[in-house]
Design a protein around this motif. Structure first.
Motif, short mmCIF file in Angstrom:
data_model
loop_
_atom_site.label_atom_id
_atom_site.label_comp_id
_atom_site.label_asym_id
_atom_site.label_seq_id
_atom_site.Cartn_x
_atom_site.Cartn_y
_atom_site.Cartn_z
N MET A 150 28.44 -156.35 -37.78
CA MET A 150 29.12 -157.10 -37.01
C MET A 150 28.21 -158.48 -36.85
N SER A 151 27.19 -158.28 -36.93
CA SER A 151 26.20 -159.64 -36.82
C SER A 151 26.43 -160.71 -37.69
N MET A 152 26.96 -160.29 -38.75
CA MET A 152 27.33 -161.34 -39.75
C MET A 152 28.53 -162.45 -39.16
N ALA A 153 29.16 -161.59 -38.31
CA ALA A 153 30.47 -162.69 -37.68
C ALA A 153 29.96 -163.36 -36.41
N LEU A 154 28.74 -163.12 -36.03
CA LEU A 154 28.43 -163.60 -34.47
C LEU A 154 26.89 -164.02 -34.58
N THR A 155 26.25 -164.27 -35.89
CA THR A 155 24.97 -164.98 -35.46
C THR A 155 24.65 -166.09 -36.62
N ALA A 156 23.69 -167.03 -36.13
CA ALA A 156 23.56 -168.37 -36.62
C ALA A 156 23.35 -168.23 -38.20
N ASP A 157 22.46 -167.18 -38.52
CA ASP A 157 22.09 -167.19 -39.97
C ASP A 157 23.30 -167.04 -41.01
#
Length: 299
Positions: free
Chosen positions: A217-224
């Motif tokens: 889910m970090s793919m929907a929520l982080t700057a990268d």
């Protein structure tokens, strides 16, 4: 025709024992009606189906229906790099403005689970204590008034791919009821993706799947991932640090606690307006023993 299917043959020396089925053919059939006809004719043994053909197949002889829960989520994304979508109260207002129950009935024909959280209850990090958004148009109007839009707000163009046109129309109608007006711009899918990835939009709606570990889910929520899966174009230093910490954490309970902290922030910030999790629908020939379908329906 050539190129629309692939045949897999069993490996009899597999360490777990020779497979019961000696070959399986996967075939690409893009048209939902053609898929339905093939199932009824006995030409297809098992298939994922569209809700539009469900009632036909339920009434057909020799066909049985199966379902599986999914972590795929349908959502409204707001470009948080643009005013007023960078205002958490405005995003919360949008979340409270949508009648999710009615949307699931009208758009998914009832085949979905209402959810305002990026996580489904089965995923690590989900908690009922995290802020949930129900249908509350009065609260939506009050929040808009706090943002300075008590007399309404013209959101301009709401872009959407053709496949999500109906979802967008339902969202558009609900937003209008609380004073947010917008005009839909229906785009061919590749043109739509170009606009989405470039950040050339204010609001949109679509579905996305980030299966597996909650870290996905970090793919929907982080700057990268801005310009990729981070459709809200949102980032927060606290969340960035917590995701980085989760990667390094071995203890499962500690890791779950970190994810709970992340999604407590994400829900309070109303980063996305999550609508529901669609139910996966399958049909197969009567008598086929397919076992218990796993989460997502795939193995």
């Amino acid at each position: 025709s050539e190129g629309d299917s692939i045949k897999l043959e069993a490996f009899d020396e597999y360490y777990g024992g020779a497979p019961a089925m000696k070959e399986v053919t996967f075939k690409v059939i893009a048209d939902a009606a053609a898929m339905s006809i093939g199932l009824q004719a006995g030409q297809i043994d098992f298939a994922e189906i569209d809700a539009s053909v469900l009632s036909t197949l339920e009434a057909a002889d020799g066909v049985q229906i199966a379902t599986a829960d999914a972590t795929t989520f349908a959502f409204v994304a707001m470009n948080t790099q643009v005013e007023p979508y960078n205002n958490v109260k405005f995003r919360q207002a949008v979340n409270y403005a949508i009648d999710r129950e009615a949307l699931v009935t009208a758009y998914a024909e009832g085949h979905g689970n209402v959810n305002s959280n990026l996580l489904t209850p089965e995923r690590e990090g989900y908690s009922d204590s995290q802020l949930q958004y129900g249908y509350d148009p009065e609260k939506a109007r009050a929040l808009l008034a706090e943002c300075g839009y008590g007399d309404g707000f013209d959101a301009g163009t709401f872009i959407v791919a053709e496949s999500y046109k109906l979802m967008a129309q339902i969202v558009q109608s609900d937003l209008e009821k609380v004073g947010i007006t917008c005009q839909l711009e229906i785009l061919e899918f590749n043109a739509y993706l170009d606009r989405l990835m470039d950040g050339n939009f204010t609001m949109t709606c679509l579905q996305m799947s980030l299966e597996g570990d909650t870290q996905q889910m970090s793919m929907a929520l982080t700057a990268d991932y801005i310009g990729m899966a981070n459709n809200a174009r949102w980032s927060d230093d606290r969340v960035e640090e917590l995701f980085a910490k989760a990667v390094e954490t071995v203890d499962e309970e500690e890791r779950i606690a970190i994810y709970n902290d992340i999604f407590t922030i994400v829900q309070e910030e109303a980063v996305y307006c999550v609508l529901f999790n669609p139910t996966m629908l399958f049909a197969c020939r009567e008598g086929l023993n397919y076992g218990e379908l796993a989460l997502e329906g795939y193995y």
